[in-house]
Design a protein around this motif. Structure first.
Motif, PDB file in Angstrom:
ATOM      1  N   GLY A 186       8.049  -6.375   6.847  1.00  0.00           N
ATOM      2  CA  GLY A 186       8.594  -6.287   5.503  1.00  0.00           C
ATOM      3  C   GLY A 186       7.651  -5.764   4.446  1.00  0.00           C
ATOM      4  O   GLY A 186       7.991  -5.765   3.261  1.00  0.00           O
ATOM      5  N   GLY A 187       6.462  -5.314   4.824  1.00  0.00           N
ATOM      6  CA  GLY A 187       5.551  -4.727   3.844  1.00  0.00           C
ATOM      7  C   GLY A 187       6.076  -3.400   3.320  1.00  0.00           C
ATOM      8  O   GLY A 187       6.959  -2.771   3.916  1.00  0.00           O
ATOM      9  N   GLU A 188       5.527  -2.967   2.183  1.00  0.00           N
ATOM     10  CA  GLU A 188       6.005  -1.738   1.544  1.00  0.00           C
ATOM     11  C   GLU A 188       4.851  -0.765   1.329  1.00  0.00           C
ATOM     12  O   GLU A 188       3.753  -1.164   0.964  1.00  0.00           O
ATOM     13  N   VAL A 189       5.148   0.512   1.556  1.00  0.00           N
ATOM     14  CA  VAL A 189       4.188   1.584   1.288  1.00  0.00           C
ATOM     15  C   VAL A 189       4.720   2.415   0.128  1.00  0.00           C
ATOM     16  O   VAL A 189       5.823   2.959   0.202  1.00  0.00           O
ATOM     17  N   TYR A 190       3.938   2.474  -0.933  1.00  0.00           N
ATOM     18  CA  TYR A 190       4.239   3.342  -2.070  1.00  0.00           C
ATOM     19  C   TYR A 190       3.309   4.546  -2.021  1.00  0.00           C
ATOM     20  O   TYR A 190       2.245   4.507  -1.394  1.00  0.00           O
ATOM     21  N   ALA A 191       3.708   5.626  -2.668  1.00  0.00           N
ATOM     22  CA  ALA A 191       2.880   6.833  -2.684  1.00  0.00           C
ATOM     23  C   ALA A 191       2.835   7.410  -4.087  1.00  0.00           C
ATOM     24  O   ALA A 191       3.763   7.234  -4.891  1.00  0.00           O
ATOM     25  N   ASP A 197      -1.974  -4.709  -2.621  1.00  0.00           N
ATOM     26  CA  ASP A 197      -2.997  -5.354  -1.800  1.00  0.00           C
ATOM     27  C   ASP A 197      -4.091  -4.363  -1.415  1.00  0.00           C
ATOM     28  O   ASP A 197      -5.263  -4.725  -1.327  1.00  0.00           O
ATOM     29  N   HIS A 198      -3.686  -3.114  -1.174  1.00  0.00           N
ATOM     30  CA  HIS A 198      -4.646  -2.067  -0.819  1.00  0.00           C
ATOM     31  C   HIS A 198      -4.193  -0.746  -1.426  1.00  0.00           C
ATOM     32  O   HIS A 198      -2.990  -0.472  -1.525  1.00  0.00           O
ATOM     33  N   VAL A 199      -5.166   0.079  -1.804  1.00  0.00           N
ATOM     34  CA  VAL A 199      -4.914   1.450  -2.241  1.00  0.00           C
ATOM     35  C   VAL A 199      -5.648   2.367  -1.267  1.00  0.00           C
ATOM     36  O   VAL A 199      -6.845   2.196  -1.022  1.00  0.00           O
ATOM     37  N   ILE A 200      -4.927   3.322  -0.688  1.00  0.00           N
ATOM     38  CA  ILE A 200      -5.510   4.250   0.283  1.00  0.00           C
ATOM     39  C   ILE A 200      -5.485   5.638  -0.325  1.00  0.00           C
ATOM     40  O   ILE A 200      -4.431   6.141  -0.727  1.00  0.00           O
ATOM     41  N   MET A 201      -6.653   6.270  -0.410  1.00  0.00           N
ATOM     42  CA  MET A 201      -6.749   7.596  -1.010  1.00  0.00           C
ATOM     43  C   MET A 201      -6.955   8.653   0.069  1.00  0.00           C
ATOM     44  O   MET A 201      -7.912   8.599   0.834  1.00  0.00           O
ATOM     45  N   LEU A 210      -1.923  -1.442   6.933  1.00  0.00           N
ATOM     46  CA  LEU A 210      -2.347  -2.431   5.952  1.00  0.00           C
ATOM     47  C   LEU A 210      -1.172  -3.094   5.229  1.00  0.00           C
ATOM     48  O   LEU A 210      -1.354  -4.117   4.575  1.00  0.00           O
ATOM     49  N   ALA A 211       0.006  -2.498   5.366  1.00  0.00           N
ATOM     50  CA  ALA A 211       1.181  -3.047   4.671  1.00  0.00           C
ATOM     51  C   ALA A 211       1.965  -4.026   5.533  1.00  0.00           C
ATOM     52  O   ALA A 211       3.094  -4.385   5.194  1.00  0.00           O
ATOM     53  N   THR A 212       1.379  -4.490   6.632  1.00  0.00           N
ATOM     54  CA  THR A 212       2.097  -5.413   7.507  1.00  0.00           C
ATOM     55  C   THR A 212       2.248  -6.787   6.850  1.00  0.00           C
ATOM     56  O   THR A 212       1.506  -7.151   5.932  1.00  0.00           O
ATOM     57  N   GLU A 213       3.214  -7.532   7.366  1.00  0.00           N
ATOM     58  CA  GLU A 213       3.427  -8.930   6.957  1.00  0.00           C
ATOM     59  C   GLU A 213       3.616  -9.086   5.447  1.00  0.00           C
ATOM     60  O   GLU A 213       3.014  -9.947   4.803  1.00  0.00           O
ATOM     61  N   GLY A 214       4.423  -8.213   4.884  1.00  0.00           N
ATOM     62  CA  GLY A 214       4.803  -8.385   3.487  1.00  0.00           C
ATOM     63  C   GLY A 214       3.821  -7.858   2.466  1.00  0.00           C
ATOM     64  O   GLY A 214       4.036  -8.021   1.261  1.00  0.00           O
ATOM     65  N   LYS A 215       2.752  -7.206   2.893  1.00  0.00           N
ATOM     66  CA  LYS A 215       1.792  -6.670   1.923  1.00  0.00           C
ATOM     67  C   LYS A 215       2.301  -5.365   1.344  1.00  0.00           C
ATOM     68  O   LYS A 215       3.209  -4.728   1.860  1.00  0.00           O
ATOM     69  N   ARG A 216       1.668  -4.968   0.242  1.00  0.00           N
ATOM     70  CA  ARG A 216       2.074  -3.743  -0.445  1.00  0.00           C
ATOM     71  C   ARG A 216       0.866  -2.819  -0.564  1.00  0.00           C
ATOM     72  O   ARG A 216      -0.198  -3.242  -1.022  1.00  0.00           O
ATOM     73  N   THR A 217       1.043  -1.561  -0.147  1.00  0.00           N
ATOM     74  CA  THR A 217      -0.045  -0.596  -0.251  1.00  0.00           C
ATOM     75  C   THR A 217       0.406   0.602  -1.071  1.00  0.00           C
ATOM     76  O   THR A 217       1.598   0.922  -1.139  1.00  0.00           O
ATOM     77  N   LEU A 218      -0.574   1.273  -1.683  1.00  0.00           N
ATOM     78  CA  LEU A 218      -0.328   2.510  -2.420  1.00  0.00           C
ATOM     79  C   LEU A 218      -1.122   3.624  -1.754  1.00  0.00           C
ATOM     80  O   LEU A 218      -2.338   3.527  -1.611  1.00  0.00           O
ATOM     81  N   ARG A 250     -10.331  -3.209  -0.750  1.00  0.00           N
ATOM     82  CA  ARG A 250      -9.023  -2.948  -1.330  1.00  0.00           C
ATOM     83  C   ARG A 250      -8.791  -1.466  -1.584  1.00  0.00           C
ATOM     84  O   ARG A 250      -7.649  -1.020  -1.623  1.00  0.00           O
ATOM     85  N   LEU A 251      -9.863  -0.688  -1.770  1.00  0.00           N
ATOM     86  CA  LEU A 251      -9.727   0.761  -1.905  1.00  0.00           C
ATOM     87  C   LEU A 251     -10.268   1.420  -0.638  1.00  0.00           C
ATOM     88  O   LEU A 251     -11.460   1.330  -0.345  1.00  0.00           O
ATOM     89  N   GLN A 252      -9.390   2.056   0.112  1.00  0.00           N
ATOM     90  CA  GLN A 252      -9.765   2.727   1.348  1.00  0.00           C
ATOM     91  C   GLN A 252      -9.690   4.232   1.109  1.00  0.00           C
ATOM     92  O   GLN A 252      -8.610   4.785   0.904  1.00  0.00           O
ATOM     93  N   VAL A 253     -10.849   4.887   1.122  1.00  0.00           N
ATOM     94  CA  VAL A 253     -10.926   6.327   0.907  1.00  0.00           C
ATOM     95  C   VAL A 253     -11.032   7.003   2.267  1.00  0.00           C
ATOM     96  O   VAL A 253     -11.905   6.655   3.067  1.00  0.00           O
ATOM     97  N   VAL A 254     -10.160   7.966   2.534  1.00  0.00           N
ATOM     98  CA  VAL A 254     -10.146   8.646   3.836  1.00  0.00           C
ATOM     99  C   VAL A 254     -10.487  10.118   3.639  1.00  0.00           C
ATOM    100  O   VAL A 254      -9.807  10.846   2.914  1.00  0.00           O
TER     101      VAL A 254
END
Length: 320
Positions: free
Chosen positions: A66-71, A138-142, A26-34, A3-7
């Motif tokens: 329909g997934g969403e990407v927040y920042a 659903d996932h947090v990407i750093m 990772l935000a595909t199919e209605g998922k939400r990522t930060l 759930r935490l993806q560090v890049v």
């Protein structure tokens, strides 16, 4: 998938672009990522062609399905104020400390405090839940610091925990490390098929493993198509110069004879590049870490390019 993806990655390898594409994938199919930025460069805002990110979570893109990407651009001073309010209920007193310069002092002078606050804010987003449903994201990407600093950045909570054996600071550091060293986290390293980025990636993976931090994938970025190999260049530069000139003339290219040598020089350079990439790919294979591959974007990493890279990642199993 964690759930935490560090890049992370060596400077110039495109780690921010990869982090943004990963968030979209990772935000595909209605998922939400930060998508979290910790270095204060506002690279995410530039990629998504939006205004500078504030210290708040803002929707910046909609993914396929329909997934969403927040920042979020994490500011260490604001994170410390949140920390003081959460654990000590300081409220306006914390803001008064900021005016006096104490907050700036703590985040720039006190050992490790800044990195604890940055990683702690990301881990809080990983753990956060909605009142009547599951996790907020659903996932947090750093988008993390470069490879040379990534292990110390992620492991600094252990150092702080060693300084404070009891109390809120100790508890906060331990809570963060439980997330960072768990299967919830994966640390990906971005590399180019060049000697220095590959070597830094190998060294970074060794350091992460020694610190017991979870290694995810190597993301091989900016991969160019292989048009010619050394054998093809040798064949073309042998007895085929006249044939190349005739082919250029038949295609309507004027002055084709004078172009043969420059074209062969470019072909030879391409062949050397192919051989270099083949050698560096073998070095990465020896590390034993699975990889993703992303193509070189000739038009640059604009929004359309990000969606293209996200599509490539989905083809390779991201978000499945």
């Amino acid at each position: 998938m964690s759930r935490l993806q560090v890049v992370s990655g060596k400077g110039g390898t495109g780690k921010t672009t990869v982090a943004a594409a990963l968030a979209l994938a990772l935000a595909t199919e209605g998922k939400r990522t930060l998508l979290v930025e910790v270095e204060g460069r506002q690279g995410i805002a530039q990629l998504f062609e939006t205004e500078a990110l504030p210290y708040e979570e803002r929707k910046i893109a909609v993914a396929p399905g329909g997934g969403e990407v927040y920042a979020l651009a994490i500011d260490a001073e604001r994170a410390l104020l949140d920390y003081l309010q959460m654990f000590y209920k300081l409220g306006s007193a914390g803001r008064a400390l900021k005016k006096l310069g104490a907050i700036d002092f703590a985040t720039t002078i006190a050992p490790g405090v800044r990195d604890v606050l940055l990683t702690g804010k990301a881990c809080e987003a990983v753990r956060r839940r909605e009142k009547h449903s599951g996790h907020t994201y659903d996932h947090v990407i750093m988008d993390a610091p470069p490879t040379g600093r990534i292990t110390r950045f992620l492991n600094v909570n252990d150092e702080v925990a060693g300084l404070a054996r009891i109390g809120p600071i100790y508890n906060q550091a331990q809570a963060v490390m439980r997330v960072l060293k768990s299967p919830e986290t994966a640390v990906h390293l971005v590399a180019l098929l060049e000697e220095m980025p590959v070597q830094e990636t190998a060294d970074g993976i060794a350091e992460l493993r020694a610190a017991e931090l979870p290694v995810g994938r190597v993301v091989v970025n900016m991969v160019r198509p292989h048009v010619l190999d050394e054998a093809a260049v040798r064949a073309a530069s042998g007895d085929h110069r006249d044939a190349i000139a005739r082919a250029l003339a038949s295609a309507g290219v004027t002055g084709g004879t004078t172009l043969v040598e420059p074209l062969l020089d470019q072909a030879a350079e391409h062949a050397r590049r192919v051989e270099l990439e083949r050698t560096q790919r073998a070095v990465l294979d020896e590390i034993g870490v699975p990889s993703y591959e992303l193509p070189f974007l000739g038009d640059g990493a604009d929004i359309a390019g990000l969606y293209r890279l996200a599509k490539e990642l989905r083809k390779q199993g991201v978000g499945a």
